[in-house]
Design an enzyme around this catalytic site. Structure first.
Site, mmCIF file in Angstrom:
data_model
loop_
_atom_site.group_PDB
_atom_site.id
_atom_site.type_symbol
_atom_site.label_atom_id
_atom_site.label_comp_id
_atom_site.label_asym_id
_atom_site.label_seq_id
_atom_site.Cartn_x
_atom_site.Cartn_y
_atom_site.Cartn_z
ATOM 1 N N ARG A 82 -9.756 8.317 8.245
ATOM 2 C CA ARG A 82 -9.411 7.126 7.454
ATOM 3 C C ARG A 82 -9.189 7.497 5.999
ATOM 4 N NH1 ARG A 82 -13.441 2.216 8.178
ATOM 5 N NH2 ARG A 82 -14.688 3.450 6.747
ATOM 6 N N LYS A 184 -9.243 2.233 2.297
ATOM 7 C CA LYS A 184 -10.465 2.026 1.522
ATOM 8 C C LYS A 184 -10.204 2.430 0.067
ATOM 9 C CE LYS A 184 -15.307 2.280 2.801
ATOM 10 N NZ LYS A 184 -15.617 0.869 2.657
ATOM 11 N N GLU A 220 -11.432 -10.669 6.991
ATOM 12 C CA GLU A 220 -12.735 -9.996 6.967
ATOM 13 C C GLU A 220 -13.508 -10.442 5.739
ATOM 14 O OE1 GLU A 220 -12.658 -5.734 6.355
ATOM 15 O OE2 GLU A 220 -10.728 -5.816 5.366
#
Ligand code: PLP
Ligand code: COI
Length: 341
Positions: A82, A184, A220
């Site tokens: 990621r 992220k 989210e």
């Protein structure tokens, strides 16, 4: 190895400086060998890309002490993968996932005295991160970068441990379609700060963000994905291109299906459906699975049947199985647990 004298049972989710961290620098198109240092401070130029244009990304994972006393991490390769995705999207140099995992392992090993003991309720949070250290003034990627990994022992992310949370549907957006919600990037968190401070002021534990384009679909929170349990015990999670692909959520969906024999589904979830679910939880490395008891939509309360006293029964099974795997009480799927040696 003797453990540090820390009140493990009463730790909150905060920063405690541990002894060693991993550092490597990218210059002239290549990463240096990197290594451990005791220096927790970063000195960079005033014009560094991270300071001017927020060119930074990070990861979060944990080290656990298992029932039989080993120190392990959970699926660090997926964090490495990621982070590669985050770097590509932000025009940062990739730090290869194999080296990422090695840096994580080295850092945890060097801070083994800070890994909370089995059964304490605490864990060692690992924070790999990368930022543009080279100067830029025109809007463009920097030429120099630093990748670091530090650790800090932590307790529960939400005060009160596993007490159900009250969240609100936010009017603020977290991520745009085709933006950076799926990686992220530090900037995603900067833009959620006002929303979370405001939510706390209004007495809510977290924000539920909706899709920015239509404000009809569940996305989210600022730091966790959602899972919902339907009244017929199906585990459902939102599908969206602008949420972070949570490793905890992906693991839980597998656990639900393969360990608990539950039906699972990843699909768009509309705000209108919220009142139909039996249970709701926030899932992530920091959040683990934190149950949601109430969702407030501009004054209208949606009370989950699981209530405000305890985790719902399916959420509890998922929680017990996932943490059982992480703490070595339940056999893990191949490759999920990486032991620190
Ligand atoms: N969503 C956001 C915005 C997060 O910051 C996190 C935390 O990493 C998650 C979801 C959960 O992801 P993971 O389970 O990989 O920790
Ligand atoms: C994590 O769960 O690792 C996160 O990054 C969430 C939050 C602490 C930012």
């Amino acid at each position: 190895m003797e453990k540090k004298q820390i009140d493990w049972e009463n730790l909150d989710f905060g920063y405690i400086r541990t002894e060693r961290r991993f550092v490597t620098n990218y210059k002239d198109g290549a990463w240096d060998a990197g290594g451990l240092t005791e220096d927790a401070n970063v000195v960079i130029n005033e014009c560094a890309g991270v300071l001017q244009y927020s060119q930074s990304c990070f990861e979060g994972l944990k080290a656990y002490t298992t029932e039989d006393g080993r120190i392990v991490t959970f699926r660090p390769d997926l964090n490495g993968q990621r982070m590669e995705d985050s770097c590509r999207r932000l025009e940062m140099p990739v730090y290869p996932r194999e080296k990422f995992v090695d840096a994580v392992m080295q850092t945890v090993k060097a801070n083994a005295a800070y890994v909370p003991p089995y059964g304490s309720g605490a864990t060692l949070y690992i924070r790999p991160f990368m930022f543009a250290s080279g100067p830029v003034i025109g809007v463009k990627p920097a030429d120099e970068y630093q990748f670091r990994v530090f650790t800090t022992p932590v307790g529960p992310y939400f005060k009160g441990g596993v007490k159900p949370l009250t969240i609100r549907i936010s009017d603020f957006d977290r991520a745009a379609p085709n933006g950076t919600g799926h990686i992220k990037a530090g900037l995603n968190y900067a833009m959620s700060l006002h929303a979370i401070v405001d939510a706390h002021k209004q007495g809510f534990d977290e924000n539920m963000y909706l899709d920015a384009a239509s404000h009809t679909k569940v996305e989210e929170t600022g730091g966790a994905n959602f899972i919902f349990i339907t009244k017929d015990q199906k585990v459902v999670t939102p599908r969206s291109g602008s949420i972070l692909p949570s490793i905890t959520r992906r693991s839980l969906m597998y656990v639900a299906k393969e360990y608990l024999g539950l039906e699972t589904e990843e699909r768009e979830i509309y705000k209108e459906e919220l009142a139909d679910f039996a249970e709701c939880g926030l899932c992530g490395t920091a959040a683990v699975i934190s149950p949601v008891g109430k969702i407030v939509d501009h004054g209208t309360e949606i009370c989950l049947p699981s209530g405000m006293a305890d985790m719902g029964p399916v959420t509890k099974k998922l929680y017990d199985t996932l943490t059982g795997i992480q703490m070595g009480r339940i056999e893990a799927p191949e490759g999920w647990i990486q032991e620190i040696r």
